[in-house]
Design a protein around this motif. Structure first.
Motif, short mmCIF file in Angstrom:
data_model
loop_
_atom_site.label_atom_id
_atom_site.label_comp_id
_atom_site.label_asym_id
_atom_site.label_seq_id
_atom_site.Cartn_x
_atom_site.Cartn_y
_atom_site.Cartn_z
N GLN A 100 21.41 40.19 40.44
CA GLN A 100 22.69 40.14 39.61
C GLN A 100 23.33 41.74 40.35
O GLN A 100 24.67 41.46 39.50
CB GLN A 100 21.78 39.80 38.22
CG GLN A 100 20.84 38.97 38.01
CD GLN A 100 20.95 38.99 36.36
OE1 GLN A 100 20.87 40.01 36.02
NE2 GLN A 100 19.73 38.21 35.66
N LEU A 101 22.67 42.95 39.75
CA LEU A 101 23.51 43.84 39.78
C LEU A 101 24.53 43.60 40.89
O LEU A 101 25.93 43.87 41.59
CB LEU A 101 22.97 44.67 40.23
CG LEU A 101 22.81 45.75 38.81
CD1 LEU A 101 21.49 46.27 38.49
CD2 LEU A 101 23.74 45.47 37.92
N ASN A 135 27.63 41.48 41.66
CA ASN A 135 28.91 41.87 40.80
C ASN A 135 30.14 41.16 39.23
O ASN A 135 31.08 41.50 39.60
CB ASN A 135 30.10 42.44 41.82
CG ASN A 135 30.10 43.29 42.79
OD1 ASN A 135 29.30 44.51 42.18
ND2 ASN A 135 30.07 43.68 43.65
N GLN A 136 29.04 40.12 39.10
CA GLN A 136 29.18 39.49 38.15
C GLN A 136 29.23 39.86 36.44
O GLN A 136 29.56 39.15 35.61
CB GLN A 136 29.26 38.20 38.62
CG GLN A 136 29.48 37.80 39.86
CD GLN A 136 28.94 35.92 40.34
OE1 GLN A 136 28.03 35.13 39.09
NE2 GLN A 136 29.73 35.85 40.87
N LEU A 137 27.98 40.68 36.76
CA LEU A 137 28.08 41.54 34.79
C LEU A 137 29.56 42.75 34.48
O LEU A 137 30.06 43.42 35.83
CB LEU A 137 26.99 42.02 35.40
CG LEU A 137 26.08 41.45 35.76
CD1 LEU A 137 24.48 42.11 35.55
CD2 LEU A 137 25.38 40.40 34.74
N SER A 138 29.33 42.11 32.96
CA SER A 138 30.26 43.00 32.76
C SER A 138 29.63 44.62 32.96
O SER A 138 28.12 44.84 33.28
CB SER A 138 30.73 42.93 31.44
OG SER A 138 29.51 43.01 30.39
N ASP A 173 26.41 44.93 30.67
CA ASP A 173 25.33 43.70 30.88
C ASP A 173 24.67 44.62 32.19
O ASP A 173 23.80 44.86 32.51
CB ASP A 173 26.11 42.45 31.21
CG ASP A 173 26.72 41.69 30.50
OD1 ASP A 173 25.84 41.98 28.85
OD2 ASP A 173 26.51 40.50 29.84
N ALA A 174 25.96 45.34 33.01
CA ALA A 174 25.06 46.26 34.18
C ALA A 174 24.23 47.24 34.24
O ALA A 174 23.36 47.47 34.36
CB ALA A 174 26.02 45.95 35.17
N LYS A 234 22.85 47.73 30.95
CA LYS A 234 21.54 46.84 30.37
C LYS A 234 20.00 46.55 31.52
O LYS A 234 19.83 46.96 31.55
CB LYS A 234 21.97 46.04 29.85
CG LYS A 234 22.50 46.39 28.18
CD LYS A 234 22.40 44.80 27.54
CE LYS A 234 23.77 46.03 26.56
NZ LYS A 234 23.69 44.49 25.04
N ALA A 235 20.94 45.80 32.68
CA ALA A 235 20.08 45.56 33.62
C ALA A 235 19.84 46.91 34.32
O ALA A 235 18.46 47.18 34.94
CB ALA A 235 21.27 44.73 35.08
#
Length: 80
Positions: A23-24, A27-30, A33-34, A36-37
Motif C-alpha cells: 500500500q505504501l 503512493n495512493q495513500l494520503s 493514511d500513509a 498510520k500505515a
C-alpha cells in the motif's frame, strides 16, 4: 500461546506487514493514511522481530545441548 499458534500469529503479522508495504509503495495513500500505515508497519515489524529473536534463542539452546543432555525449555517471558 502454543508453538503452532505462535507461528500462525507470526505469519499473519508478516502477511499484514507485506500488505502495508505494498500500500505504501503504491503512493495512493494520503499523507495521514500513509503515516498510520507506517506506524502500524513499525509495530508489526517489531512484533515479528521479537518472535524471530525468541526462535533464534531456542535454536541456540538446542544447539548447545545437542550432545544428548537434557534440553531446557525456553520461556520467552524470562528469555530462558
Amino acid at each position: 500461546m502454543t508453538r503452532k499458534a505462535n507461528v500462525k500469529h507470526f505469519e499473519d503479522k508478516l502477511s499484514e506487514l507485506d500488505s502495508l508495504v505494498k500500500q505504501l509503495e503504491s503512493n495512493q495513500l494520503s499523507l495521514e493514511d500513509a503515516l498510520k500505515a507506517f506506524e502500524k508497519g513499525i509495530k508489526l515489524s517489531n512484533d515479528c522481530q521479537s518472535v524471530l529473536t525468541q526462535a533464534e534463542q531456542k535454536v541456540q539452546i538446542l544447539l548447545e545441548n545437542q550432545d544428548g543432555e537434557h534440553l531446557q525449555t525456553f520461556d520467552p517471558e524470562t528469555n530462558q
